[in-house]
Scaffold this motif. Structure first.
Motif, PDB file in Angstrom:
ATOM      1  N   MET A   1       0.826  -1.196   0.000  1.00  0.00           N
ATOM      2  CA  MET A   1       0.000   0.000   0.000  1.00  0.00           C
ATOM      3  C   MET A   1       0.870   1.260   0.000  1.00  0.00           C
ATOM      4  O   MET A   1       1.883   1.332   0.692  1.00  0.00           O
ATOM      5  CB  MET A   1      -0.909   0.013   1.222  1.00  0.00           C
ATOM      6  N   LEU A   2       0.435   2.246  -0.788  1.00  0.00           N
ATOM      7  CA  LEU A   2       1.132   3.527  -0.864  1.00  0.00           C
ATOM      8  C   LEU A   2       0.167   4.668  -0.568  1.00  0.00           C
ATOM      9  O   LEU A   2      -0.966   4.663  -1.061  1.00  0.00           O
ATOM     10  CB  LEU A   2       1.696   3.755  -2.273  1.00  0.00           C
ATOM     11  N   PRO A   3       0.602   5.674   0.214  1.00  0.00           N
ATOM     12  CA  PRO A   3      -0.179   6.909   0.287  1.00  0.00           C
ATOM     13  C   PRO A   3      -0.285   7.500  -1.118  1.00  0.00           C
ATOM     14  O   PRO A   3       0.671   7.440  -1.901  1.00  0.00           O
ATOM     15  CB  PRO A   3       0.650   7.804   1.208  1.00  0.00           C
ATOM     16  N   VAL A   4      -1.432   8.081  -1.455  1.00  0.00           N
ATOM     17  CA  VAL A   4      -1.686   8.442  -2.843  1.00  0.00           C
ATOM     18  C   VAL A   4      -1.008   9.734  -3.299  1.00  0.00           C
ATOM     19  O   VAL A   4      -0.928   9.985  -4.504  1.00  0.00           O
ATOM     20  CB  VAL A   4      -3.202   8.540  -3.127  1.00  0.00           C
ATOM     21  N   ILE A   5      -0.534  10.552  -2.374  1.00  0.00           N
ATOM     22  CA  ILE A   5       0.187  11.758  -2.765  1.00  0.00           C
ATOM     23  C   ILE A   5       1.677  11.548  -2.529  1.00  0.00           C
ATOM     24  O   ILE A   5       2.120  11.315  -1.399  1.00  0.00           O
ATOM     25  CB  ILE A   5      -0.290  13.013  -1.997  1.00  0.00           C
TER      26      ILE A   5
ATOM     27  N   ALA B   1      -4.528  16.823   0.570  1.00  0.00           N
ATOM     28  CA  ALA B   1      -5.396  16.043  -0.323  1.00  0.00           C
ATOM     29  C   ALA B   1      -5.232  14.550  -0.099  1.00  0.00           C
ATOM     30  O   ALA B   1      -5.953  13.748  -0.710  1.00  0.00           O
ATOM     31  CB  ALA B   1      -5.085  16.382  -1.780  1.00  0.00           C
ATOM     32  N   ASN B   2      -4.309  14.170   0.768  1.00  0.00           N
ATOM     33  CA  ASN B   2      -4.022  12.759   1.022  1.00  0.00           C
ATOM     34  C   ASN B   2      -4.904  12.168   2.123  1.00  0.00           C
ATOM     35  O   ASN B   2      -4.605  11.129   2.688  1.00  0.00           O
ATOM     36  CB  ASN B   2      -2.551  12.572   1.392  1.00  0.00           C
ATOM     37  N   ALA B   3      -5.992  12.880   2.460  1.00  0.00           N
ATOM     38  CA  ALA B   3      -6.923  12.397   3.473  1.00  0.00           C
ATOM     39  C   ALA B   3      -8.321  12.882   3.119  1.00  0.00           C
ATOM     40  O   ALA B   3      -8.501  13.749   2.258  1.00  0.00           O
ATOM     41  CB  ALA B   3      -6.518  12.899   4.862  1.00  0.00           C
TER      42      ALA B   3
END
Length: 302
Positions: free
Chosen positions: A40-44, A281-283
């Motif tokens: 899993m990767l954080p999207v930003i 924007a990552n949440a």
């Protein structure tokens, strides 16, 4: 166009990303899986083109260290660079040496040269510049000599010298060849441009990546600043409030995230305030199909 299958995938990913322990009030990071492994990767993430191509003066290093530290503090992991970006790899290497060990960068760079041996030497030089013995991701930049470098990267992955391999382009003229490569070769990642003003990738690249199980890195999310020039001094639409967006930057990033085939976005900045804005924007919620269409309608009406 988002299919029912895509919407179901997006909903599942969103519910998973918003799950959080009861003991914390902090919003959960939005994360998406690398299809080839499930990691899993954080999207930003963070790009470094132009922004980290700086001389290593104390003022520059202090400013960029603050940017990088904030990126990690706000949950970022994926850093993307290239030998094409001047001194960016060297500057990142200097700064990464000061990052607390509790943060675990997902380090990505590229090979951007001709010839097998030249490619090997360039990748070894990148490793030394960035202080990264084993890159998480090594990509072939703008398809340059891709057949040769892909053989090297496949061997390196088998040998544990890199964790993932990929290919990139920022140019529409390369899309037909890139499509063919994605259909015929085994890759973990593909990187290309995609944003609310340039949605060409929706037609073929994003669907191919989804069908082939290839993670996507999205560059130029703000179309080199064009999006901000269009929305300058314009009030945020009501849909922004529903999505927890406090700026146009966050809304533009959430629009990209609304496509379920997007794995990670790599905006580049050398300013702390812009990094904080991007990372926010990552949440929070990811737009559903109606909200995505509303964002697009508002943008087109500006």
């Amino acid at each position: 166009m988002l299919t029912r299958r895509h919407l179901l995938q997006a909903t599942t990913a969103l519910l998973a990303s918003q799950a959080m322990p009861a003991w914390t009030a902090a919003p959960a990071l939005i994360r998406r899986p690398i299809p080839s492994s499930g990691e899993m990767l954080p999207v930003i993430g963070m790009g470094s083109s132009r922004t980290f191509d700086e001389t290593d003066t104390p003022d520059n290093l202090q400013r960029l260290q603050q940017v990088l530290d904030l990126f990690f503090e706000m949950g970022g992991t994926l850093l993307d660079s290239s030998p094409m970006y001047g001194r960016a790899e060297t500057v990142l290497g200097t700064l990464l040496a000061s990052v607390p060990t509790r943060y675990k960068p997902f380090a990505a760079t590229k090979v951007w040269t001709w010839g097998e041996q030249e490619g090997i030497e360039q990748m070894q030089a990148s490793s030394a510049k960035m202080g990264v013995p084993v890159f998480d991701l090594m990509q072939i930049h703008n398809l340059r000599d891709w057949q040769v470098h892909l053989r090297t990267l496949q061997a390196w992955k088998e040998q544990g010298k890199v964790r993932y391999i990929g290919i990139t382009t920022s140019h529409q003229r390369n899309h037909p060849e890139l499509e063919k490569i994605l259909r015929e070769q085994t890759l973990d990642f593909v990187q290309f441009s995609y944003n609310i003003d340039n949605r060409l990738a929706e037609e073929r690249l994003l669907p191919i990546a989804a069908d082939r199980g290839i993670a996507t890195l999205i560059n130029r999310p703000f179309q080199k600043g064009k999006l901000f020039r269009k929305s300058k001094n314009q009030p945020l639409p009501a849909v922004a409030r529903d999505l927890g967006c406090e700026s146009w930057a966050q809304l533009y990033l959430k629009f990209i995230l609304a496509h379920p085939a997007v794995t990670n976005i790599i905006p580049a900045t050398g300013k702390v305030k812009h990094m904080r804005d991007n990372m926010n924007a990552n949440a929070g919620p990811v737009p559903d199909q109606y909200q995505r269409e509303e964002i697009l309608r508002v943008y087109q009406a500006l």
